[in-house]
Design a protein around this motif. Structure first.
Motif, PDB file in Angstrom:
ATOM      1  N   SER A 106       5.874   5.703   6.080  1.00 15.96           N
ATOM      2  CA  SER A 106       6.168   5.569   4.660  1.00 15.96           C
ATOM      3  C   SER A 106       6.369   6.928   4.015  1.00 15.96           C
ATOM      4  O   SER A 106       5.688   7.892   4.341  1.00 15.96           O
TER       5      SER A 106
ATOM      6  N   GLY B  76       6.833   9.094   0.192  1.00 19.30           N
ATOM      7  CA  GLY B  76       6.519   9.043  -1.235  1.00 19.30           C
ATOM      8  C   GLY B  76       7.350  10.029  -2.022  1.00 19.30           C
ATOM      9  O   GLY B  76       8.406  10.510  -1.563  1.00 19.30           O
TER      10      GLY B  76
ATOM     11  N   SER C  37       6.251   4.518  -1.284  1.00 17.67           N
ATOM     12  CA  SER C  37       5.373   4.360  -2.441  1.00 17.67           C
ATOM     13  C   SER C  37       6.220   3.901  -3.619  1.00 17.67           C
ATOM     14  O   SER C  37       7.445   3.974  -3.587  1.00 17.67           O
TER      15      SER C  37
ATOM     16  N   GLN D 214       8.637  -1.153  -0.871  1.00 13.14           N
ATOM     17  CA  GLN D 214       7.393  -0.732  -1.521  1.00 13.14           C
ATOM     18  C   GLN D 214       6.140  -1.343  -0.910  1.00 13.14           C
ATOM     19  O   GLN D 214       6.039  -2.543  -0.707  1.00 13.14           O
TER      20      GLN D 214
ATOM     21  N   GLY E  49       2.004  -1.705  -1.440  1.00 18.92           N
ATOM     22  CA  GLY E  49       0.949  -1.535  -2.436  1.00 18.92           C
ATOM     23  C   GLY E  49       0.582  -2.794  -3.172  1.00 18.92           C
ATOM     24  O   GLY E  49       1.019  -3.888  -2.808  1.00 18.92           O
TER      25      GLY E  49
ATOM     26  N   ILE F 179       2.733  11.181   0.224  1.00 19.06           N
ATOM     27  CA  ILE F 179       2.198  10.117  -0.640  1.00 19.06           C
ATOM     28  C   ILE F 179       0.796  10.543  -1.070  1.00 19.06           C
ATOM     29  O   ILE F 179      -0.021  10.908  -0.223  1.00 19.06           O
TER      30      ILE F 179
ATOM     31  N   HIS G 248      -1.404   2.188  -4.195  1.00 19.92           N
ATOM     32  CA  HIS G 248      -0.741   2.305  -2.892  1.00 19.92           C
ATOM     33  C   HIS G 248      -1.715   1.930  -1.772  1.00 19.92           C
ATOM     34  O   HIS G 248      -1.370   1.161  -0.873  1.00 19.92           O
TER      35      HIS G 248
END
Ligand SMILES: Cc1cc2nc3c(=O)[nH]c(=O)nc-3n(C[C@H](O)[C@H](O)[C@H](O)COP(=O)(O)OP(=O)(O)OC[C@H]3O[C@@H](n4cnc5c(N)ncnc54)[C@H](O)[C@@H]3O)c2cc1C
Ligand SMILES: Nc1ncnc2c1ncn2[C@@H]1O[C@H](COP(=O)(O)O)[C@@H](O)[C@H]1O
Lengths: 249, 312
Positions: free
Chosen positions: B198, B200, B226, B240, B242, B258, B264
């Motif tokens: 991932s 961010g 994120s 996304q 979270g 991130i 998150h």
């Protein structure tokens, strides 16, 4: 056209909630409370529709303790014209909230009801869908774009793997996702003006709604804590650890 | 007790998350399933092959109406008579439909459960996972969505359920399907991937965000993001992770640039191993990371790729 916006008072999203020592819930005494972030977006969307001349009146509604007045004042400072507090000390469950809102919709006859997609305390993500079901009206959840024209509303909604566009006849129910807009801050003059805007106070009993929760809380606990691990110096060490220690690659 | 599970599928293949829902359902009783699709025949066949499923209700719909909450919720409410529990894996579709069906049944839904204590009592995260609530339902029927990451998926093959074709209830009532836009990806599905990489805000822009792809390729990983990365348009919303995005629990989660805000963490802190790469030693992500490197991700990223190639 009239819009109804339900707004919930919740623990501010910047605050880390603490589980009560006796395991009955989360501590709210002395904790900063704010409007649910998704509801700010819902209010903002209604205000923008009013600024475009599509909407003539915005009514904010909150169901909860007397202190939910603060949340309604915030909604009015952002641009809602008046508000209704449905006062209750009972924990508000989506089913009961949807029943209260249904009674208010029947009374106020709004063309559009814009809710937040989710309250960040109970994380239910249910009230809008339930209200739409109870009213037997069309719904558009997780909205990222809203366009009203010719007695209908076209909504782009966030779905798994992309987006979907649907068109609803009014009256309709919409729930707001984070990307719909960026809510404004209420200006000081508007905060002052909001003090003079009308706020009606009623109870669920006035609307004939039984608030008794269907879910009883057996206990509330802290989730298992994750421990901070180790800081490494190089990509080489990371790859070696992932391969030989964690065995995940 | 009998459970009706509403299944999600992609191109006629039942999603792994929905197979996890079958596992959860078998803890409660006998399992029937509902699947709606433009090509229900393929999806129904795939559903009937899952061990534990007794009966498949299949709706073939080519009008787009099965993409709408109104008729599907009405159908679930209609079928509910014979069932004690209605269950689905938490997904945008299930979250759109199940609460509406629950309202039609005068039931308070129980979203996102992570454990089943008994037929009435369930555990679910609240406050973005900052607390776990054990709740007991007083409703005659339970309408539940579950976190797929909390239950192992049932096998895809081995069962032989019966299939019954049924019809969607009439008219969506004021709602018209216009279009769906799905982004295509050759990568594993985010929610069921074994490894997730991932990015961010630290990825800075859309161009740079693509730098995660070679790493993801090497690891056979799905790509996540994120909220900040999504909001700034580096990638689209379905990436996304979270509180308000996808909930993932892969074997390995790598967070690049991130910070690790609670919203998150809510989507990934149940991952088995978490790696964080961040230039800020105080970033909260390090409090949950098993392995961290403090440094500039643009320097570390190519080094990681080189190391993987070397040892691989
Ligand atoms: C109601 C609500 C719901 C939300 N839901 C979600 C959700 O579902 N998912 C989600 O993610 N967020 C969600 N958020 C937003 C969340 O609060 C944070 O704003 C967001 O997660 C921040 O994203 P980020 O960590 O990428 O950005 P930032 O907080 O800006 O962090 C960027 C990080 O990158 C690091 N960095 C920068 N450059 C480099 C470099 N060159 N090398 C290494 N490191 C670098 C920085 O040190 C920093 O730690 C939500 C917020 C609200 C209010
Ligand atoms: N007690 C309440 N008062 C006003 N609005 C509420 C209340 N509870 C829920 N809502 C609305 O319903 C949305 C979804 O909440 P929930 O279904 O609880 O996640 C919120 O964003 C609000 O718009």
């Amino acid at each position: 056209m009239k819009v109804l916006v339900p707004v919930k008072r919740v623990i501010d999203y910047n605050i880390k909630p603490r589980v009560k020592a006796d395991g009955t819930g989360v501590e709210t005494a002395g904790v900063k409370m704010s409007m649910n972030p998704f509801d700010e977006i819902a209010v903002e969307e209604a205000v923008r529709l009013k600024e475009k001349g599509v909407v003539s009146e915005i009514i904010a509604v909150s169901i909860g303790e007397a202190k939910a007045q603060d949340t309604l004042r915030t909604a009015m400072a952002m641009g809602a014209d008046r508000s209704i507090l449905v006062e209750t000390d009972v924990v508000t469950e989506p089913l009961a909230v949807a029943k209260v809102l249904k009674a208010l919709v029947e009374k106020e006859k709004p063309d559009l009801i814009i809710l937040g997609k989710q309250a960040i305390d109970d994380d239910m993500n249910a009230t809008g869908q339930m209200l739409a079901g109870l009213l037997d009206r069309p719904q558009a959840t997780f909205a990222s774009k809203v366009e009203v024209a010719d007695g209908a509303v076209t909504v782009t909604r966030e779905i798994d793997g992309g987006s979907q566009t649907i068109k609803l006849a009014l009256p309709a129910i919409i729930t707001a996702d984070l990307r719909l807009n960026e809510p404004r801050y209420a200006s000081l003059p508007n905060i002052m003006k909001a003090r003079k805007k009308p706020m009606e106070k009623i109870t669920p009993a006035d609307l004939g709604v039984d608030m008794t929760p269907r879910l009883s809380v057996v206990s509330v606990s802290e989730p298992p804590e994750r421990k901070a691990g180790v800081k490494l110096d190089s990509a080489a060490e990371l790859v070696s650890r992932l391969r030989n220690e964690a065995k995940v690659i | 007790m009998t459970v009706l599970v509403y299944l999600d599928h992609e191109g006629g293949v039942i999603r792994q998350a929905s197979r996890s829902a079958i596992t959860a359902a078998t803890k409660l009783g006998d399992v029937d399933v509902l699947v709606t699709s433009p090509d229900a025949a393929a999806a129904a066949k795939s559903a009937a092959a899952i061990p534990g499923v007794k009966k498949v209700f299949a709706v073939t719909d080519t009008t787009g109406n099965s993409e709408l909450a109104e008729p599907v919720a009405a159908l679930l409410a209609q079928l509910a008579g014979n069932y004690t529990h209605i269950l689905a894996a938490s997904s945008a579709t299930a979250k759109n439909v199940l609460p509406r069906a629950a309202a039609l049944l005068d039931v308070q839904p129980i979203p996102d459960i992570v454990a089943i204590n008994d037929a009435e009592t369930f555990v679910r995260p609240i406050y973005a996972g900052s607390a776990l609530a054990t709740v007991k339902s007083a409703d005659a029927k339970k309408v539940i969505t579950m976190r797929a990451s909390a239950f192992d998926p049932a096998p895809a093959e081995g069962g032989s359920a019966t299939i019954e074709e049924i019809a969607l209830p009439a008219g969506p009532g004021g709602s018209t399907f216009v279009a769906t836009e799905l982004s295509k990806s050759e990568r594993p599905e985010l929610e069921s991937a074994r490894v997730v990489v991932s990015g961010g805000n630290g990825m800075l822009n859309e161009e740079n965000f693509k730098l995660l792809e070679p790493l993801a390729d090497r690891l056979g990983a799905a790509i996540g993001a994120s909220r900040a990365a999504v909001d700034k348009g580096f990638v689209s919303n379905e990436y996304q992770v979270g509180q308000t995005g996808k909930i993932v629990a892969p074997e390995l989660y790598i967070a690049m640039g991130i910070s690790g805000q609670i919203q998150h963490l809510a989507g990934m802190k149940d991952s088995k191993v978490i790696v964080a790469i961040n230039k800020d030693p105080e970033a909260p992500i390090f409090q949950v990371a098993d392995y961290g490197i403090v440094g500039d991700l643009f320097t570390i990223l190519p080094q990681l790729e080189a190391e993987l190639d070397k040892a691989g």
